[in-house]
Design an enzyme around this catalytic site. Sequence first.
Site, short mmCIF file in Angstrom:
data_model
loop_
_atom_site.label_atom_id
_atom_site.label_comp_id
_atom_site.label_asym_id
_atom_site.label_seq_id
_atom_site.Cartn_x
_atom_site.Cartn_y
_atom_site.Cartn_z
N LYS A 111 0.84 -1.21 0.00
CA LYS A 111 0.00 0.00 0.00
C LYS A 111 0.87 1.25 0.00
O LYS A 111 0.56 2.22 -0.69
CB LYS A 111 -0.95 0.00 1.20
CG LYS A 111 -1.85 -1.22 1.20
CD LYS A 111 -3.29 -0.98 1.45
CE LYS A 111 -4.04 -2.12 0.80
NZ LYS A 111 -5.31 -2.46 1.17
N LYS A 198 -4.31 -10.14 -6.70
CA LYS A 198 -5.42 -10.45 -5.81
C LYS A 198 -6.63 -9.57 -6.13
O LYS A 198 -6.47 -8.38 -6.41
CB LYS A 198 -4.97 -10.17 -4.36
CG LYS A 198 -5.97 -10.58 -3.31
CD LYS A 198 -5.57 -10.07 -1.91
CE LYS A 198 -6.27 -8.77 -1.59
NZ LYS A 198 -6.39 -8.43 -0.16
N LYS A 201 -10.79 -4.84 -3.01
CA LYS A 201 -11.83 -3.81 -3.12
C LYS A 201 -11.26 -2.41 -3.29
O LYS A 201 -11.95 -1.54 -3.78
CB LYS A 201 -12.78 -3.87 -1.94
CG LYS A 201 -12.19 -3.63 -0.56
CD LYS A 201 -13.33 -3.57 0.44
CE LYS A 201 -13.05 -4.39 1.68
NZ LYS A 201 -11.94 -3.88 2.47
P1 ATP Z 1 -8.25 -3.64 0.59
O1 ATP Z 1 -8.16 -3.72 -0.88
O2 ATP Z 1 -8.94 -2.42 1.11
O3 ATP Z 1 -6.96 -3.93 1.30
P2 ATP Z 1 -9.41 -6.22 0.62
O4 ATP Z 1 -10.34 -6.37 -0.52
O5 ATP Z 1 -8.11 -6.92 0.56
O6 ATP Z 1 -9.25 -4.73 1.02
P3 ATP Z 1 -10.00 -6.66 3.39
O7 ATP Z 1 -10.93 -5.77 4.11
O8 ATP Z 1 -8.54 -6.48 3.63
O9 ATP Z 1 -10.25 -6.67 1.85
O10 ATP Z 1 -10.36 -8.15 3.67
C1 ATP Z 1 -11.54 -8.64 4.22
C2 ATP Z 1 -11.39 -10.13 4.27
O11 ATP Z 1 -11.49 -10.65 2.94
C3 ATP Z 1 -10.03 -10.58 4.81
O12 ATP Z 1 -10.20 -11.75 5.59
C4 ATP Z 1 -9.26 -10.90 3.56
O13 ATP Z 1 -8.25 -11.84 3.78
C5 ATP Z 1 -10.35 -11.45 2.64
N1 ATP Z 1 -10.03 -11.24 1.24
C6 ATP Z 1 -9.80 -10.07 0.64
N2 ATP Z 1 -9.54 -10.21 -0.67
C7 ATP Z 1 -9.59 -11.55 -0.89
C8 ATP Z 1 -9.38 -12.37 -2.06
N3 ATP Z 1 -9.10 -11.81 -3.22
N4 ATP Z 1 -9.51 -13.70 -1.94
C9 ATP Z 1 -9.82 -14.26 -0.75
N5 ATP Z 1 -10.01 -13.56 0.38
C10 ATP Z 1 -9.90 -12.22 0.33
#
Ligand code: ATP
Length: 333
Positions: A111, A198, A201
């Site tokens: 990040k 990955k 969001k």
């Molecule tokens: P950001 O992009 O804001 O870092 P993120 O999409 O990675 O967010 P988080 O809020 O960090 O989402 O994650 C919420 C949950 O969803 C966490 O347990 C994270 O491990 C899981 N998660 C996020 N993205 C994935 C993915 N692509 N596949 C599987 N699990 C995911």
Amino acid sequence: MERILSGIKPTGQLTLGNYIGALRHFKDFQDKGEVFIFIADLHALTLPIDPEVLRNNTRDIAAFYLASGLDPKKTTIFLQSSVSAHAELNAIAQNYLYMGELSRMTQFKDKSAKMNDKEIGLGLFAYPVLMAADIVLYDADTIPVGEDQLQHIELCRDLVHRMNHKYGTKDHDLLVMPKGSVSKVGKRIMSLSDPTKKMSKSDPKGDIFLKDDMKTIRKKIMSAVTDMEANVYYDPENKPGVSNLLTIYAALNDISIEEAAEHFKGCTRYGDFKKEVADTVERELAPFKARYEEIIASGEYIEVLKDGAKRASEVANKTLKRVQNAVGLLTLE
Ligand code: ATP
Ligand code: LTN
């Protein structure tokens, strides 16, 4: 009784990755132990975010939690910011985690690499400290998350180890040692437009958002990046796009990747393959999305969050007192 805790931060629209990797599993723990599920709104402030967007994302996650089948009678659902013990324990815990280890966190490196040095807040760097406080406050044993969060949980385990070593007694640990729990299938769903990354969001290039309408979701699946081979099998290195779609199919049908690959064996038309994946996604998400709409319209999540804050505070304040006392803060009662 086993304690289970997890949270999602309201930084953006939830994706299918969040759903498959985390959200979808939370309800499975409800009959196994005592479950605490929260919205990590303080964590959402670690990157710049518009206040109104943050409020809307927060409401959405609350409604998605309920839509996913979490039952507020069984599970304590709450906002991180409405339980002040999180911030208070954070202030203590930050003295037992070190700059060197925080700077090695992959999430921080990823990040901060995308930002100007001047914009990187201390909160982004200290993110795992607050996350560790979130976990230990509830004496949580099991933390269901996607794979990317395991490194933060490892750091939390280091904190527990250190504080127990320093303040625990022979008979009583100060803090409970947590462990991460990742689902076998779908712990890392990849982006449909770039399956080497990955699905995330906060990096929303062409990914599936839970709030997208079904037509858009189908369209995104039908145009997912694949390869030129026209043969469906699992090989994440050489066929990341097809392997990702197979993973989505397997996860949502509760089968193994091998079973999913077997199902599509001999399929040489990606169009047919994608259509079946889209059908699976629709079967799962359509009722879920309908429940979400009802919950948003009724506003029922508000009472759930209020009640959750009370229940969570009771548990968290007890741990906080225990830690304050152990480290030598004078308590006046
Ligand atoms: P950001 O992009 O804001 O870092 P993120 O999409 O990675 O967010 P988080 O809020 O960090 O989402 O994650 C919420 C949950 O969803 C966490 O347990 C994270 O491990 C899981 N998660 C996020 N993205 C994935 C993915 N692509 N596949 C599987 N699990 C995911
Ligand atoms: N960092 C997590 C959100 C989160 C969390 C937690 C998850 C904050 N505190 C405690 C499990 C336990 C994420 O979703 N990225």
